[in-house]
Design an enzyme around this catalytic site. Structure first.
Site, mmCIF file in Angstrom:
data_model
loop_
_atom_site.group_PDB
_atom_site.id
_atom_site.type_symbol
_atom_site.label_atom_id
_atom_site.label_comp_id
_atom_site.label_asym_id
_atom_site.label_seq_id
_atom_site.Cartn_x
_atom_site.Cartn_y
_atom_site.Cartn_z
ATOM 1 N N ASN A 144 34.426 -14.838 70.058
ATOM 2 C CA ASN A 144 33.309 -13.985 70.063
ATOM 3 C C ASN A 144 33.495 -12.856 71.159
ATOM 4 O O ASN A 144 33.892 -12.714 71.898
ATOM 5 C CB ASN A 144 32.184 -15.083 70.425
ATOM 6 C CG ASN A 144 31.788 -15.855 69.419
ATOM 7 O OD1 ASN A 144 31.458 -15.502 68.220
ATOM 8 N ND2 ASN A 144 31.413 -17.102 69.710
ATOM 9 N N CYS A 164 33.222 -17.127 61.557
ATOM 10 C CA CYS A 164 32.050 -18.084 62.211
ATOM 11 C C CYS A 164 31.791 -19.175 61.445
ATOM 12 O O CYS A 164 31.927 -19.342 60.244
ATOM 13 C CB CYS A 164 31.024 -16.939 62.373
ATOM 14 S SG CYS A 164 29.616 -17.773 63.230
ATOM 15 N N TYR A 244 20.594 -18.063 65.881
ATOM 16 C CA TYR A 244 20.628 -17.008 66.727
ATOM 17 C C TYR A 244 19.458 -16.057 66.902
ATOM 18 O O TYR A 244 19.471 -15.118 67.563
ATOM 19 C CB TYR A 244 22.037 -16.251 66.656
ATOM 20 C CG TYR A 244 23.325 -17.153 67.356
ATOM 21 C CD1 TYR A 244 23.734 -17.121 68.654
ATOM 22 C CD2 TYR A 244 24.152 -17.817 66.230
ATOM 23 C CE1 TYR A 244 24.660 -17.599 68.968
ATOM 24 C CE2 TYR A 244 25.141 -18.624 66.809
ATOM 25 C CZ TYR A 244 25.656 -18.502 68.186
ATOM 26 O OH TYR A 244 26.373 -19.247 68.506
#
Length: 421
Positions: A144, A164, A244
């Site tokens: 990341n 991801c 997120y």
């Protein structure tokens, strides 16, 4: 087939090893090299990795080394899962933004920018070493912030795909709700890394019936709870946002929460200490249950699927990856890196066509893409002004007083990792 894992001393690695062992018919590995500068961690992880292979009857050899050049030499694929600065840097990323009333998180906002500035130069150096020893090797990036790191790799001309585990997590969850095998579930997944929405859930491939309205009607409450967002919001959107998105949709609420509980970095650091003690037990030959709480769920399945597709044309025909836009989302630059369903094979990842994106999502995607471009320029070229502009552009910062203060804090906390500082 030889694979190398840079960051192989991570406590994540046994999850990856377990997937390699279970799915060896999909991805037949003859040699696996774990590369990490932390020799003490590497030997603990490497020892458990060998025992997992032996327990599951995998004939491949596992090698550990701190020498990047030797580790990646002749590798068919190199997986990147490194953390520059370790959990100590992550703790800072999650802490100092809160002093300005902004979200403290390791992949987005000011903390995410700090991680990008530390990480991009290191990853590009590793990629150049890969290119010197084996220019045909694929680089699979799990480091990341995946979108920015993958964009750096692609712009430097490397054979790279970003990965991801958010999409595969949703795939597994929806499959369980629909009582079907995960491989049957196809997601209409669109956005950027850690900024995505599931706009459709189909059975059997991209042409299947969209079952998302049914899922939301029957399971909207549990889906909303898993995202820590209110059910009415999910109903009004009619899509499932990545968890997120809560940093954007409930920013102030999240900031208040983060100020009243231990940081995730502190929790993970304590967990890692316990995991490493377990890994040192010579009787342990399976991944411990505690690892599931570490994060990265289903990472191994996603990594095996992607590596198999890139190296042999096997694996699933469609996979959610981070790859170059090339007109897929017409409101973004062609060289932007997007996270969408793609047809993946030996030639790389080709995004599937995406229906017109609702302005509610397209506007935020465009905004964060602009930030990622500025963040990459700051990571590549340094300078306080570039850091300030990247922060000012980020929707989780936005105000110039915050951007000024956060710039100073970012540089102060990361000076040892920033050559230009």
């Amino acid at each position: 087939m030889k694979l190398a894992v840079v960051g192989g001393g991570s406590t994540y690695t046994p999850e990856l090893i377990d997937g390699f062992a279970r799915l060896r018919d999909t991805l037949p590995i003859s040699e696996l090299v774990l590369v990490d500068p932390a020799a003490d961690r590497l030997e603990l992880v490497g020892g458990l990795a060998r025992r997992i292979f032996a327990k599951q009857g995998h004939s491949g050899t596992i090698v550990t080394t701190s020498d990047v050049d030797a580790g990646v030499a002749d590798a068919d694929a190199v997986l990147l899962q490194l953390r520059v600065g370790g959990q100590a840097a992550r703790l800072q990323d999650e802490t100092w933004p809160l002093e300005c009333g902004c979200v403290g998180q390791e992949t987005t906002g000011a903390g995410g920018l700090a991680k990008a500035l530390r990480t991009v130069p290191v990853v590009l150096d590793i990629a150049e070493r890969v290119r010197r020893t084996n220019p045909d090797a694929w680089i699979i990036d799990f480091t990341n912030p995946v979108g920015i790191v993958t964009r750096a790799l692609l712009q430097a001309g490397h054979k790279a795909v970003g990965l991801c585990n958010v999409a595969i997590g949703f795939q597994r969850r929806f499959a369980a709700l629909l009582d079907v095998a995960p491989s049957e579930v196809h997601l209409d997944h669109v956005g950027l890394n850690h900024l995505t929405w599931e706009t459709g859930v189909r059975i059997g491939g991209p042409e299947g019936e969209n079952l998302l309205p049914r899922l939301l009607a029957e399971h909207g409450g549990s889906i909303a709870d898993s995202l820590s967002l209110p059910r009415p919001l999910i109903d009004r959107l009619g899509v499932v946002p990545s968890y997120y998105l809560r940093y954007f949709y409930a920013h102030d609420e999240v900031v208040r929460e983060l100020g009243t509980k231990p940081s995730r970095a502190a929790e993970v650091a304590a967990m890692e200490k316990e995991l490493l003690a377990m890994y040192g037990d010579p009787a342990l030959d399976t991944k411990p249950e505690l690892l599931a709480k570490r994060g990265g769920a289903f990472y191994s399945e996603a990594a095996v699927d992607l590596a198999a597709a890139l190296l042999s044309g096997g694996g699933s025909p469609y996979q959610v990856v981070n790859t170059v836009n090339n007109g897929t989302l017409p409101f973004l630059p062609d060289d932007a890196v997007i996270e969408v369903q793609a047809a993946v094979g030996r030639q790389g990842a080709a995004p599937l066509a995406v229906p017109a994106v609702d302005p509610l999502y397209a506007g935020l995607i465009a905004n964060v893409t602009a930030y990622e471009d500025l963040a990459l320029q700051a990571a590549l070229h340094g300078g306080r002004d570039r850091v300030f502009k990247a922060l000012l552009s980020h929707p989780l910062v936005g105000q110039y007083e915050y951007a000024e203060a956060l710039t100073d804090k970012l540089i102060a906390h990361n000076r040892e990792h920033l050559a230009w500082a």
